[in-house]
Design an enzyme around this catalytic site. Structure first.
Site, PDB file in Angstrom:
ATOM      1  N   TYR A  85      47.424  53.946  28.436  1.00  0.00           N
ATOM      2  CA  TYR A  85      46.172  53.384  27.931  1.00  0.00           C
ATOM      3  C   TYR A  85      45.013  54.340  28.121  1.00  0.00           C
ATOM      4  O   TYR A  85      44.942  55.058  29.107  1.00  0.00           O
ATOM      5  CB  TYR A  85      45.878  52.005  28.511  1.00  0.00           C
ATOM      6  CG  TYR A  85      45.683  51.870  29.996  1.00  0.00           C
ATOM      7  CD1 TYR A  85      46.772  51.810  30.848  1.00  0.00           C
ATOM      8  CD2 TYR A  85      44.408  51.746  30.540  1.00  0.00           C
ATOM      9  CE1 TYR A  85      46.599  51.645  32.220  1.00  0.00           C
ATOM     10  CE2 TYR A  85      44.231  51.565  31.901  1.00  0.00           C
ATOM     11  CZ  TYR A  85      45.323  51.513  32.725  1.00  0.00           C
ATOM     12  OH  TYR A  85      45.147  51.342  34.081  1.00  0.00           O
TER      13      TYR A  85
ATOM     14  N   GLU B 253      50.873  57.686  14.308  1.00  0.00           N
ATOM     15  CA  GLU B 253      49.632  58.080  14.952  1.00  0.00           C
ATOM     16  C   GLU B 253      49.264  56.980  15.944  1.00  0.00           C
ATOM     17  O   GLU B 253      49.192  55.809  15.568  1.00  0.00           O
ATOM     18  CB  GLU B 253      48.502  58.237  13.929  1.00  0.00           C
ATOM     19  CG  GLU B 253      48.697  59.383  12.957  1.00  0.00           C
ATOM     20  CD  GLU B 253      47.531  59.509  11.979  1.00  0.00           C
ATOM     21  OE1 GLU B 253      46.535  58.754  12.125  1.00  0.00           O
ATOM     22  OE2 GLU B 253      47.633  60.346  11.066  1.00  0.00           O
TER      23      GLU B 253
ATOM     24  N   HIS C 259      41.097  42.883  32.947  1.00  0.00           N
ATOM     25  CA  HIS C 259      42.373  43.192  32.298  1.00  0.00           C
ATOM     26  C   HIS C 259      43.512  43.124  33.303  1.00  0.00           C
ATOM     27  O   HIS C 259      43.359  43.525  34.477  1.00  0.00           O
ATOM     28  CB  HIS C 259      42.317  44.595  31.677  1.00  0.00           C
ATOM     29  CG  HIS C 259      43.593  44.977  31.015  1.00  0.00           C
ATOM     30  ND1 HIS C 259      44.325  46.077  31.417  1.00  0.00           N
ATOM     31  CD2 HIS C 259      44.288  44.388  30.022  1.00  0.00           C
ATOM     32  CE1 HIS C 259      45.417  46.153  30.672  1.00  0.00           C
ATOM     33  NE2 HIS C 259      45.414  45.156  29.808  1.00  0.00           N
TER      34      HIS C 259
ATOM     35  N   LYS D 222      39.354  49.616  26.697  1.00  0.00           N
ATOM     36  CA  LYS D 222      40.730  50.120  26.865  1.00  0.00           C
ATOM     37  C   LYS D 222      41.544  49.955  25.589  1.00  0.00           C
ATOM     38  O   LYS D 222      41.416  48.954  24.883  1.00  0.00           O
ATOM     39  CB  LYS D 222      41.430  49.360  28.004  1.00  0.00           C
ATOM     40  CG  LYS D 222      40.806  49.632  29.360  1.00  0.00           C
ATOM     41  CD  LYS D 222      41.254  48.689  30.442  1.00  0.00           C
ATOM     42  CE  LYS D 222      40.462  48.952  31.721  1.00  0.00           C
ATOM     43  NZ  LYS D 222      40.577  47.868  32.693  1.00  0.00           N
TER      44      LYS D 222
ATOM     45  N   HIS E 256      41.572  43.313  36.589  1.00  0.00           N
ATOM     46  CA  HIS E 256      40.642  44.342  37.071  1.00  0.00           C
ATOM     47  C   HIS E 256      39.542  44.638  36.065  1.00  0.00           C
ATOM     48  O   HIS E 256      39.725  44.530  34.849  1.00  0.00           O
ATOM     49  CB  HIS E 256      41.401  45.651  37.329  1.00  0.00           C
ATOM     50  CG  HIS E 256      42.491  45.526  38.330  1.00  0.00           C
ATOM     51  ND1 HIS E 256      43.537  46.412  38.415  1.00  0.00           N
ATOM     52  CD2 HIS E 256      42.717  44.606  39.305  1.00  0.00           C
ATOM     53  CE1 HIS E 256      44.352  46.047  39.386  1.00  0.00           C
ATOM     54  NE2 HIS E 256      43.877  44.952  39.939  1.00  0.00           N
TER      55      HIS E 256
ATOM     56  N   ASP F 274      45.393  43.389  45.041  1.00  0.00           N
ATOM     57  CA  ASP F 274      45.339  42.330  44.013  1.00  0.00           C
ATOM     58  C   ASP F 274      45.569  40.946  44.623  1.00  0.00           C
ATOM     59  O   ASP F 274      45.076  39.955  44.100  1.00  0.00           O
ATOM     60  CB  ASP F 274      46.368  42.606  42.910  1.00  0.00           C
ATOM     61  CG  ASP F 274      45.920  43.733  41.987  1.00  0.00           C
ATOM     62  OD1 ASP F 274      44.808  44.246  42.217  1.00  0.00           O
ATOM     63  OD2 ASP F 274      46.682  44.107  41.084  1.00  0.00           O
TER      64      ASP F 274
HETATM   65  C1  LIG Z   1      43.078  52.826  37.754  1.00  0.00           C
HETATM   66  C2  LIG Z   1      43.256  54.175  38.385  1.00  0.00           C
HETATM   67  C3  LIG Z   1      43.940  54.342  39.575  1.00  0.00           C
HETATM   68  N1  LIG Z   1      44.080  55.592  40.112  1.00  0.00           N
HETATM   69  C4  LIG Z   1      44.850  55.724  41.360  1.00  0.00           C
HETATM   70  C5  LIG Z   1      44.294  54.904  42.528  1.00  0.00           C
HETATM   71  C6  LIG Z   1      45.512  54.461  43.283  1.00  0.00           C
HETATM   72  O1  LIG Z   1      45.834  55.432  44.274  1.00  0.00           O
HETATM   73  C7  LIG Z   1      46.639  54.440  42.245  1.00  0.00           C
HETATM   74  C8  LIG Z   1      46.996  53.047  41.806  1.00  0.00           C
HETATM   75  O2  LIG Z   1      45.786  52.406  41.429  1.00  0.00           O
HETATM   76  P1  LIG Z   1      45.759  50.833  41.188  1.00  0.00           P
HETATM   77  O3  LIG Z   1      46.603  50.146  42.201  1.00  0.00           O
HETATM   78  O4  LIG Z   1      44.304  50.442  41.069  1.00  0.00           O
HETATM   79  O5  LIG Z   1      46.469  50.739  39.745  1.00  0.00           O
HETATM   80  P2  LIG Z   1      46.525  49.419  38.848  1.00  0.00           P
HETATM   81  O6  LIG Z   1      46.750  48.201  39.678  1.00  0.00           O
HETATM   82  O7  LIG Z   1      47.466  49.722  37.743  1.00  0.00           O
HETATM   83  O8  LIG Z   1      45.051  49.335  38.239  1.00  0.00           O
HETATM   84  C9  LIG Z   1      44.816  49.171  36.845  1.00  0.00           C
HETATM   85  O9  LIG Z   1      45.233  47.869  36.534  1.00  0.00           O
HETATM   86  C10 LIG Z   1      44.597  47.173  35.488  1.00  0.00           C
HETATM   87  C11 LIG Z   1      45.653  46.488  34.673  1.00  0.00           C
HETATM   88  C12 LIG Z   1      43.637  47.930  34.672  1.00  0.00           C
HETATM   89  O10 LIG Z   1      43.365  47.578  33.518  1.00  0.00           O
HETATM   90  C13 LIG Z   1      42.891  49.035  35.284  1.00  0.00           C
HETATM   91  O11 LIG Z   1      42.924  50.165  34.415  1.00  0.00           O
HETATM   92  C14 LIG Z   1      43.351  49.449  36.616  1.00  0.00           C
HETATM   93  O12 LIG Z   1      42.589  48.733  37.573  1.00  0.00           O
HETATM   94  O13 LIG Z   1      46.153  55.199  41.127  1.00  0.00           O
HETATM   95  C15 LIG Z   1      43.562  56.719  39.521  1.00  0.00           C
HETATM   96  O14 LIG Z   1      43.701  57.835  40.032  1.00  0.00           O
HETATM   97  N2  LIG Z   1      42.862  56.577  38.347  1.00  0.00           N
HETATM   98  C16 LIG Z   1      42.693  55.348  37.752  1.00  0.00           C
HETATM   99  O15 LIG Z   1      42.065  55.281  36.663  1.00  0.00           O
END
Ligand SMILES: Cc1cn([C@H]2C[C@H](O)[C@@H](COP(=O)(O)OP(=O)(O)O[C@H]3O[C@H](C)C(=O)[C@H](O)[C@H]3O)O2)c(=O)[nH]c1=O
Length: 187
Positions: free
Chosen positions: A131, A29, A118, A71, A62, A174
């Site tokens: 997640y 689970e 995070h 999360k 983030h 980032d």
């Molecule tokens: C976070 C997120 C992103 N997106 C879309 C927006 C962008 O077009 C694409 C990539 O997003 P991003 O570059 O922000 O993804 P990560 O760098 O993995 O962001 C995450 O990275 C760290 C580790 C985290 O803990 C957060 O959940 C989140 O910020 O997915 C969505 O459609 N929904 C979402 O919830």
């Protein structure tokens, strides 16, 4: 069914699911509302995310400034070195970070409450994580802190994991995140 490991940061838990193995494979689970409620994780999850990354990717740090997200993170293929930073103003561990290795092998799951930054370093190719979050994605409220901030002084174990700083893969977003002192001025 989970074993719960409290950590040195109040409210951050490592959950070890009970894994039932047999000659077909395994069953576990990965979330159970009642068990989580009994642990004290009472907020519902409203969104599930699935992310694949190459070795050397670093995502984070983030957080959302409004609609803050708790999360529940797990790695279903490969491994990540996961970092969460306590941003709760009144916490005795404000500014402190928690690190943990999550992998498909150890099946550890990490729960972090709202008001944590995070991020994670990806340690093997085609690593996939799943997640859950306790609030929805609101890009207008997205913010973060630069991964190598001098004040937080996070040890990303690049030497241990044999990943050169020049090999790190970060999004352009980032690469431009503010540092912790700028964060302190804004929030
Ligand atoms: C976070 C997120 C992103 N997106 C879309 C927006 C962008 O077009 C694409 C990539 O997003 P991003 O570059 O922000 O993804 P990560 O760098 O993995 O962001 C995450 O990275 C760290 C580790 C985290 O803990 C957060 O959940 C989140 O910020 O997915 C969505 O459609 N929904 C979402 O919830």
């Amino acid at each position: 069914m989970f074993d719960i490991l409290k950590t040195n940061i109040n409210g951050v838990y490592i959950l070890k699911p009970k894994v039932f193995k047999d000659n077909r494979g395994f069953f576990m689970e990965s979330w159970n509302k009642k068990d989580f409620f009994n642990i004290g994780i009472k907020k519902d999850f409203v969104q599930d995310n699935h992310v694949q990354s190459k070795k050397g990717v670093l995502r984070g740090l983030h957080f959302q400034t409004k609609h803050k997200q708790g999360k529940l993170i797990r790695c279903i293929n490969g491994k990540i070195y996961d970092i969460s930073v306590d941003l709760r103003k009144n916490s005795k561990t404000f500014g402190k970070y928690f690190s943990v290795l999550l992998s498909d092998k150890n099946k550890n799951m990490l729960y972090i409450p709202e008001e944590f930054a995070h991020g994670y370093l990806v340690l093997s190719d085609k690593t996939e994580i799943l997640y859950k979050t306790t609030d929805y994605y609101y890009p207008e409220y997205e913010s973060g802190i630069i991964w190598n901030d001098k004040t937080l002084n996070i040890n990303w174990n690049l030497d241990k994991y044999k990943i050169k700083k020049s090999e790190l893969i970060l999004s352009s977003k980032d690469q431009k995140l503010p540092d912790f002192n700028e964060y302190l001025k804004i929030y």
